[in-house]
Design a protein around this motif. Structure first.
Motif, PDB file in Angstrom:
ATOM      1  N   VAL B 478       0.831  -1.202   0.000  1.00  0.00           N
ATOM      2  CA  VAL B 478       0.000   0.000   0.000  1.00  0.00           C
ATOM      3  C   VAL B 478       0.869   1.256   0.000  1.00  0.00           C
ATOM      4  CG1 VAL B 478      -1.649   1.332   1.386  1.00  0.00           C
ATOM      5  CG2 VAL B 478      -1.965  -1.118   1.088  1.00  0.00           C
TER       6      VAL B 478
ATOM      7  N   LEU C 113      -5.428   0.604  -3.502  1.00  0.00           N
ATOM      8  CA  LEU C 113      -4.518   0.144  -2.461  1.00  0.00           C
ATOM      9  C   LEU C 113      -3.340  -0.659  -2.988  1.00  0.00           C
ATOM     10  CD1 LEU C 113      -6.957  -0.931   0.387  1.00  0.00           C
ATOM     11  CD2 LEU C 113      -5.541   1.091   0.258  1.00  0.00           C
ATOM     12  N   PHE C 114      -3.514  -1.322  -4.121  1.00  0.00           N
ATOM     13  CA  PHE C 114      -2.453  -2.255  -4.487  1.00  0.00           C
ATOM     14  C   PHE C 114      -1.844  -2.009  -5.860  1.00  0.00           C
ATOM     15  CE2 PHE C 114      -4.999  -4.558  -1.316  1.00  0.00           C
ATOM     16  CZ  PHE C 114      -4.012  -4.676  -0.354  1.00  0.00           C
TER      17      PHE C 114
END
Lengths: 405, 608, 258
Positions: B478, C113-114
């Protein structure tokens, strides 16, 4: 832990105490029976250090007289439990895994005691809870591996309620620290006072936060309710300001006050000349107890540590006596054998016989109930009597229900 | 009759307020000038009380009069002032440029050192102080006996406020204090000897703390545990009043004092929560406190977890190998310790993510560790959920709680944000501590058992690793994904982020929730490992431990918080069995670390 | 066509009328300067347009959309970009990463998020850096750049959102005199090339009169003159209120050299 182990020289210094003993058997030798003892030596030093002193003294006496299990010396391995359940649980595991101890004992704070009891249940090893007071330890959270020595919150509350049985004191106020100990003592009192005094009612309850001893508002709120009696559970640093404020404002005048633990030297000594006369308390009038065995213990302790024993000292000494009796009966350090030996074990202690009740694995060690009086500028217990714990245990049916037996 | 009661209650509250004000005034002055939030301020008050109970009896035996009593109190305060000056010269002087969180941590190290020092010097028993001569009685007013000393204390507060105001307005020292509180750079530019000013202010602050402690001894005994309650209340007063504002501290003391006096009548059981609820409410309505100035932009934000090299595969493989080795080759104790290290590693890493990457300084991260542990334990023990479900519920509950907290405080910044996180953590702690019916109070909940397939320590360690390591790697991922990068961008420059159209507040709330959920995962894993949960899991010392791990490991690299967790836990484990003085050693270790490696061990290593 | 329309906005702080009924409009490609002595209300006007402050009355329309009460981020999404008096950049990044981050922000996927943050927009970021003349410094950390270069990176960050309206608060403040002209020339080129309207305040009168298409003069919250540079220069009211005061002009000059 080496620095906690007593050096040889200290052991020699202790010999005068042993000379009081009538006969000296062969000193113990061979592989020691190790016992893991964990307690809040740093945070609760006032209680835990006299406790450790007495254990060391008793351990040396036992070893000088031939030890246990056919001549093996007892060896307590002392550890600080960090005064938190997480540290306590970890230290317990450490003792069990790495220190090769036969079983674990100790703890002072109730939450640490419960966490360690849980470790014992999980690892199926014996835990002798010496000091924690919470009823949960032998009731709802009780487990087959945990035994407790000190009389619990309920037992001591019951002793106090019995002390005023039938008196015409109906309006009661409760003041208790706002956490599990205070709340369960208050709950027990509500129930027991109703049995002891028909028509008793609770007219005020105050639960100041633990460790925030601003007593004025609490005293004000209690006196406003005009109670005839007050049940106090505050102790230590919370108690002194409460006593002072209450005395200045006349809260205790012409009122019956029952107070848990206040007669224990740990809490009575710091009160000094302000010890509240007339309070009915549970405690330990060490210097007044004339039982010969206790007198010997008292003198030996004072000679060795230049201090009078505290309740912690008594517990430490009794603990070693019970451990010896258990090992004598079990003839082994096998956990099942030790547990079997403990159940129903009667130990002849320095304060009389103490039984480990089978049902809840709670010992019948009692407490002294008396009135505080001021003598020579300090508080002492007067008109006291020893209340055998056997008379104040939880009713059997309740134990069965709580422990789901 | 009733009037007398209300009056007596008000007098009690105001007397408490006066004592509180003295201590809080010192704290707020020190913050205003030195920008240091001094955790050890309560310890100074404690030392003041101990010195007073030592000094006063012989003084009063010599001449039992009120003036001698006051002389003794002032002497005690002067002794504490000397201690404060020494602390400033030897310690704080060296860390003014360190990020404020680490300063806070250093002063917490001082708390531990002073705790053990006091224990060694004065012994473990509480020592009640003598009563003030001529003020030991009760004064009958409206049918109530009111302690004369309370009336005296009530007068002390305004007198000290007046003296302080005079000092601030009419002396050069005072004018410098005021100027420095408003604009430090300006004072520096004017060629004022800043070092001397800081020492002077710190000594003055310590003097006030010592005086507060010394004047309390006729009411409360000197005891080794009084420091943390005092500092907690002084924090509340300082923050509610506005940090740096002496009149604000006075106003807030009176507010808190009266609240406690009358609040307990209506709510005798929520004593701990009440003040923190008020603090949270005031801060949300007026973020700078009642009489405070809006906070200047936070200085020295901790920057880190920045441009990270990916952990080289050997490191990753090493971690896995170490865990496998512990699981299969060691004993149960090591397995337990390793499981706990994993728990602390994810908690510390999620805190590092918040602090270093999102710029959100949280002082109450243990609240989420504890929330996850409690959720898992309650669902497992009380509701009978299987372990797998309870483990999943931990992070969900902690994340939801963090989402709520985050929504309440994401608009704030700097030290007020840190204080508000502390307040929220204290509220959470108080709920766990005082709501005995649900949480078991301080006894906590015991009997939390893993499923059969994970019940031996080796399997559970592997399960913990299977949950925690991917979580760590995911959070690492993240950091280099748009969310992490843009959080960091918003930390670097909020105006720029907003000008680019970024929903900065929403992102910070999300970051809070994410970090909370991961700490909650750690908590849930911990609950089944220890077998029980209790309120110390979400108390201040636990939050401090997590911060200490960041300090130890540094935040410049992902490995930092993880190494810190392993190192601190290992250190505690190694030192605790050796000595009763482990708090002293832990405190000294923290102090030395802050002094020697203000960027953390990993940071130092990277520079070398 | 108008990219920014301000109608009769006012703002009062306590007893001070900081902005009193100001109206203006800005067309694509246009460079509009707002000048005035200290305390004239330029900053407040900027904050009303930028969304940092709500006006007491009046309205702000950006690209034909009502924006009077919109927060900053929402205005950004309507096409408003901004630079600040003290450059606001991403200090912990390299110049290239900073622009990539700005592109990510502008493309509106802040909660992913990734995905990988750096890389997908690398070419575009390099192009933007080239546009502001900073391609050489792509790998340099922003925190180590000279201030003039930081200002250029900031401009690239603002451009990442492809704004149709750019607010520039004192774009040349803190720069060496030699750099100023170059930066303003760059900005004018961008305005013309990208069809972007630029509203700027400026203390440096040389920059203003050399590069502004129109000038708005504020005194005590109100507009006293508006028009082409030559007209403003000739306006007697402006001369009297502002430019005519030799002392003030000298002070301004001294300040920017100081």
């Amino acid at each position: 832990m080496t620095c906690l182990r007593l050096p040889r020289r200290a052991a020699l210094l202790a010999l005068p105490a042993l000379a009081l003993r009538p006969a000296a058997a062969q000193p113990a030798r061979g592989e020691p029976v190790r016992i893991g003892e964990l307690n809040s030596y740093a945070r609760m030093a006032a209680f835990a250090v006299p406790y450790r002193n007495a254990i060391q003294m008793a351990q040396e006496e036992v070893n000088a007289e031939g030890g246990v299990l056919g001549g093996r010396p007892l060896e307590f391995v002392f550890r600080d439990d960090g005064a938190t359940p997480s540290d306590g649980a970890r230290v317990a595991e450490d003792l069990l895994t790495r220190e090769n101890v036969a079983f674990i004992a100790g703890t002072f704070l109730s939450n640490v005691g419960l966490a360690v009891a849980d470790v014992a249940a999980r690892r199926r090893r014996l835990f002798l809870a010496t000091e924690p007071l919470t009823d949960a330890l032998t009731m709802a959270q009780g487990n087959p591996y945990t035994f407790r020595i000190r009389p619990s919150t309920f037992m001591q509350t019951r002793m106090l309620a019995e002390a005023v049985r039938g008196r015409p004191v109906r309006r009661w106020a409760i003041v208790a620290p706002n956490y599990e100990y205070g709340q369960s003592a208050a709950a027990a009192f509500k129930r027991l006072i109703a049995e002891a005094i028909p028509g008793a009612e609770i007219v005020a309850e105050q639960y100041p936060a633990l460790g925030r001893p601003d007593a004025g508002p609490t005293v004000g709120a209690l006196s406003r309710a005009r109670p005839e009696g007050i049940f106090n559970v505050l102790f230590g640093a919370d108690l002194i300001p409460f006593v002072r404020e209450g005395q200045i404002r006349g809260l205790f005048e012409n009122r019956t006050v029952l107070s848990l633990l206040t007669g224990e030297p740990e809490y009575l000594l710091p009160l000094g000349a302000e010890a509240p006369g007339g309070w009915i308390v549970t405690g330990y009038p060490a210097e007044q107890i004339e039982l010969p065995a206790h007198r010997r213990f008292f003198d030996a302790y004072r000679a060795r540590f230049q201090d009078t024993p505290r309740l912690g000292s008594l517990l430490g000494y009794v603990t070693v006596q019970m451990v010896k009796a258990m090992l004598d009966r079990a003839r082994s350090t096998d956990t099942d054998a030790m547990i079997a030996a403990l159940r129903g074990l009667v130990t002849e202690t320095i304060v009389g016989p103490v039984t480990m009740r089978v049902l809840d694995q709670q010992s019948t060690l009692g407490a002294w109930v008396g009135e505080i009086a001021l003598e020579g500028g300090r508080g002492v217990m007067r008109n006291w009597r020893y209340e055998d714990g056997a008379n104040h245990m939880f009713p059997e049916a309740e134990v069965r229900a709580a422990r789901r037996l | 009759m009733e009037w007398g009661f209300w009056l007596a209650q008000a007098v009690s509250g105001l007397a408490g307020a006066s004592a509180l004000f003295l201590t809080a005034a010192g704290l707020t002055l020190v913050f205003g000038v030195c920008r240091i939030v001094n955790f050890a301020h309560g310890s100074f008050a404690m030392v003041g009380a101990y010195v007073a109970v030592t000094l006063l009896p012989p003084l009063l035996a010599w001449s039992p009069s009120l003036s001698v009593f006051l002389l003794g109190a002032v002497l005690s305060a002067l002794a504490v002032a000397a201690l404060g000056a020494a602390v400033e010269l030897l310690l704080l002087r060296r860390i003014y440029r360190v990020p404020e969180l680490f300063q806070l941590l250093a002063t917490f190290g001082l708390v531990l050192v002073i705790q053990d020092g006091v224990l060694q010097l004065w012994g473990p028993e509480d020592i009640p102080g003598p009563r003030a001569p001529g003020l030991g009685h009760g004064v009958a007013i409206l049918g109530e006996r009111i302690p004369a000393y309370d009336l005296f204390l009530i007068a002390v507060g305004p007198v000290v406020l007046a003296l302080l105001t005079l000092l601030l307005r009419a002396t050069r020292f005072g004018l410098l204090i005021q100027a420095a509180t408003r604009d430090r750079e300006m004072v520096a530019a004017l060629g004022v000897n800043q070092a001397l000013l800081f020492t002077g202010v710190f000594a003055l602050g310590a003097f006030l703390a010592g005086l507060g402690g010394a004047l309390q001894v006729p009411r409360i005994p000197a005891s080794g545990g009084m420091d943390l309650p005092i500092i907690a209340e002084a924090f509340v007063v300082t923050v509610v009043g506005g940090m740096g504002s002496v009149p604000g501290a006075f106003l807030a003391s009176v507010l808190i004092g009266l609240l406690q006096a009358f609040g307990i009548l209506a709510f005798p059981k929520i004593t701990l929560v009440l003040v923190f609820l008020v603090m949270a409410a005031v801060l949300m309505l007026r973020p700078q406190g009642l009489l405070g100035r809006p906070e200047p932009p936070a200085r020295g934000a901790i920057e880190g977890l920045a441009a990270l090299p990916p952990p080289s595969p050997p490191l990753r493989a090493l971690a896995v190998a170490a865990i496998l080795a512990v699981a299969f080759l060691s004993d149960d104790y090591l397995r337990k310790v390793a499981t706990e290290m994993l728990v602390l590693a994810i908690a510390a890493f999620s805190l590092g993510f918040l602090i270093a990457n999102a710029g959100i300084v949280s002082f109450g991260h243990a609240a989420f560790l504890g929330a996850g542990a409690y959720a898992a334990a309650l669902l497992s023990v009380r509701a009978g959920w299987p372990m797998e479900a309870a483990l999943a519920a931990g992070p969900l509950f902690a994340g939801t709680l963090a989402l709520l907290f985050g929504a309440a405080l994401a608009r704030m910044g700097g030290i007020y944000l840190a204080m508000l996180t502390l307040a929220f953590a204290q509220i959470t702690h108080a709920v766990a501590f005082q709501w005995v019916e649900l949480t078991g109070g301080d006894n906590g909940i015991v009997g939390v058992r893993p499923a059969w397939w994970a019940s031996d320590r080796a399997s559970y360690l592997l399960l913990a690793a299977a949950l925690v390591l991917p979580a760590i790697w995911a959070l690492r991922r993240v950091l280099s994904a748009p969310f992490g990068v843009l959080l960091r961008a918003a930390r670097d420059s909020e105006p720029r982020a907003l000008a680019l159209g970024l929903p900065v507040v929403a992102m910070r709330v999300a970051a809070f929730a994410l970090a909370g959920a991961l700490a909650g995962l750690g908590g849930a894993v911990f609950a089944f490992s220890r077998g029980s949960v209790d309120p110390t899991l979400l108390a201040i010392p636990q939050s401090v431990d997590l911060l200490a791990m960041l300090l130890l490991g540094g935040v410049q690299a992902v490995a930092g918080p993880l190494l810190g967790a392993v190192a601190l836990h290992g250190l505690k484990d190694a030192v605790m069995p050796l000595t009763d003085l482990w708090r002293l050693f832990l405190g000294l270790a923290i102090l030395l670390l802050v002094l020697a490696f203000p960027r953390g061990l990993a940071g130092a290593w990277r520079r070398a | 066509m108008t990219i920014l329309l301000v109608e009769n906005v006012s703002k009062r702080f306590g007893g001070v009328q900081a902005v009193a009924g100001v109206s203006l409009s800005l067309a694509p490609q246009e460079m509009l300067a707002v000048i005035g002595p200290n305390g004239a209300g330029k900053s407040t006007l900027f904050n009303l347009i930028g969304g940092q402050l709500p006006p007491d009355s009046g309205r702000v329309v950006i690209a034909g959309r009502e924006a009077t009460r919109l927060p900053v981020a929402a205005r950004a999404r309507l096409g408003m970009g901004r630079t600040f008096q003290i450059a606001e950049t991403f200090r912990s990044f390299t110049a290239q990463q900073a622009v990539e981050a700005a592109l990510l922000a502008a493309r509106g996927a802040p909660f992913r998020l990734f995905a990988r943050a750096f890389g997908p927009h690398a070419a575009e970021a390099r192009a933007l850096l080239a546009e502001v003349g900073m391609e050489e410094a792509a790998a340099t950390p922003v925190s180590t750049l000279a201030y003039g270069d930081v200002k250029r990176v900031e401009l690239a960050l603002a451009l990442a959102a492809a704004p149709r309206l750019l607010l520039m608060d004192e774009p040349t403040a803190g720069m060496a005199p030699a750099e100023r002209g170059a930066l303003m020339r760059l900005v004018r080129g961008l305005a013309r090339g990208r069809g972007m309207g630029v509203l700027f305040t400026e203390h440096d009168m040389d920059s203003v009169f050399a590069f502004a298409d129109r000038i708005l003069v504020m005194v005590r919250g109100a507009v006293i003159a508006a028009g082409a540079p030559e007209a403003v220069r000739a306006d007697p009211a402006v001369r009297e209120a502002y430019l005519g005061k030799a002392g003030l002009a000298a002070a301004l000059r001294a300040r920017r050299h100081g």
